[in-house]
Design an enzyme around this catalytic site. Structure first.
Site, mmCIF file in Angstrom:
data_model
loop_
_atom_site.group_PDB
_atom_site.id
_atom_site.type_symbol
_atom_site.label_atom_id
_atom_site.label_comp_id
_atom_site.label_asym_id
_atom_site.label_seq_id
_atom_site.Cartn_x
_atom_site.Cartn_y
_atom_site.Cartn_z
ATOM 1 C CG ASP A 63 -12.465 2.281 2.873
ATOM 2 O OD1 ASP A 63 -13.138 1.611 2.764
ATOM 3 O OD2 ASP A 63 -12.153 3.226 2.070
ATOM 4 N NE ARG A 88 -8.231 3.062 3.482
ATOM 5 C CZ ARG A 88 -8.009 2.052 3.213
ATOM 6 N NH1 ARG A 88 -7.799 1.310 1.966
ATOM 7 N NH2 ARG A 88 -7.605 1.054 4.273
ATOM 8 N NE ARG A 133 -6.585 4.044 -4.344
ATOM 9 C CZ ARG A 133 -7.320 3.155 -3.741
ATOM 10 N NH1 ARG A 133 -6.782 2.833 -2.335
ATOM 11 N NH2 ARG A 133 -8.427 3.254 -3.877
ATOM 12 C CG HIS A 162 -4.786 -1.782 -3.138
ATOM 13 N ND1 HIS A 162 -5.800 -1.614 -2.329
ATOM 14 C CD2 HIS A 162 -3.844 -0.606 -3.042
ATOM 15 C CE1 HIS A 162 -5.570 -0.524 -1.711
ATOM 16 N NE2 HIS A 162 -4.640 0.016 -2.151
ATOM 17 C CB CYS A 256 -8.653 -5.683 1.584
ATOM 18 S SG CYS A 256 -8.520 -5.717 -0.245
HETATM 19 N N1 LIG Z 1 -5.925 -4.144 0.325
HETATM 20 C C1 LIG Z 1 -6.741 -3.607 -0.346
HETATM 21 N N2 LIG Z 1 -6.933 -3.969 -1.632
HETATM 22 N N3 LIG Z 1 -8.003 -2.874 0.449
HETATM 23 C C2 LIG Z 1 -8.869 -2.593 -0.342
HETATM 24 C C3 LIG Z 1 -9.160 -1.292 0.199
HETATM 25 C C4 LIG Z 1 -10.640 -0.771 -0.014
HETATM 26 C C5 LIG Z 1 -10.925 0.842 0.079
HETATM 27 N N4 LIG Z 1 -12.206 1.095 -0.110
HETATM 28 C C6 LIG Z 1 -9.858 1.488 -0.845
HETATM 29 O O1 LIG Z 1 -9.992 1.804 -1.979
HETATM 30 O O2 LIG Z 1 -8.926 2.171 -0.495
#
Ligand SMILES: NC(=[NH2+])NCCC[C@H](N)C(=O)O
Length: 265
Positions: A63, A88, A133, A162, A256
């Site tokens: 990612d 991550r 998050r 997000h 993203c």
């Molecule tokens: N800025 C964003 N919305 N990034 C997407 C992140 C995607 C990543 N697979 C996650 O879930 O963390």
């Protein structure tokens, strides 16, 4: 005004775990297609006159292409990311090192936050998402470090995990957003702050149409977000559609993939 972006080529992109509802590891993703689509996004920025810097991708961090999550850079200072999911985790230090090595003052965060995924910077305020998050305490940490007022907004739909999946700045003063992604109180805040906002439809949001990048004149946006594109054109914006369907399989779009580097002042 040309912008400066940091991007990360999806050389190690896969969908091998699921940390948001868009990700289906059993269905996989085509890395070559992802790289080609990402190259298209980078070329779109360069054609608009923006500068693109690159960070080296790291094997085992599929990612990492989603550079927006790597930090928040305002006034020439980099506030680091601290990821919610361990998959991550190593991306935070990797992105912060990129800035430290180039002489930016940096702050290693004490609180969970996913960089520009949840922090969107306008002229006078930073809008900050929480709920999935980024920890709301990180909003205060960012405000203290960057010296900009931070407005907390609560996200309620797991598909829009997000802030940058539900809202994007059109310029330094106005935004586009999808109302149903926000709690009632946060929606009231948005209505009060942005009476002239562009309101996106469910169809726009469901193709990650809000994950767009505007320089105030041109809006780089997922090609499928047709209602939103029409409304943006009606308002006089130049619309640049891009196809990032392969990266959407990980829950990401143009924004993203893009970390804005804001210099001093
Ligand atoms: N800025 C964003 N919305 N990034 C997407 C992140 C995607 C990543 N697979 C996650 O879930 O963390």
């Amino acid at each position: 005004m040309p912008k400066h972006f940091l991007m990360c080529r999806p050389e190690y992109f896969t969908v091998e775990y699921a940390i948001n509802p868009w990700m289906h590891p059993e269905a996989g993703a085509d890395r070559d297609v992802a790289v080609r689509q990402w190259e298209g996004l980078k070329a779109a920025y360069e054609e608009l006159g923006h500068e693109v810097s690159l960070i080296d991708p790291i094997e085992g961090l599929p990612d990492m292409v989603f550079a927006a999550n790597g930090a928040l850079v305002v006034g020439g200072r980099a506030y680091g990311a601290r990821f919610a999911y361990p998959q991550r985790g190593p991306e935070g230090p990797a992105y912060l090192r990129w800035f430290a090595e180039r002489g930016y003052p940096t702050l290693e965060p004490a609180h969970v936050n996913e960089g520009e995924g949840d922090f969107l910077t306008l002229d006078d305020v930073i809008l900050a998402g929480t709920g999935f998050r980024t920890d709301v305490v990180a909003h205060q940490e960012a405000q203290e470090y960057l010296g900009r007022p931070v407005i907390s907004l609560t996200l309620v739909d797991p598909r829009f995990y997000h802030l940058d999946t539900a809202l994007f700045p059109l310029d330094g003063r106005n935004v586009a957003y999808y109302p149903d992604a926000f709690s009632p109180g946060s929606l009231a805040v948005l209505r009060r702050m942005f009476p002239d906002a562009v309101i996106a439809t469910a169809r726009d949001a469901e193709v990650l149409g809000l994950n767009a990048v505007s320089d105030g004149t041109n809006v780089v946006i997922n090609a499928e977000a047709s209602d939103l594109q029409l409304e943006l054109k009606r308002r006089g914006y130049e619309v640049i559609p891009v196809d990032l369907s392969e990266l959407r399989k990980a829950g990401g779009g143009p924004k993203c993939c893009t970390l804005e580097i804001r210099g001093e002042n």
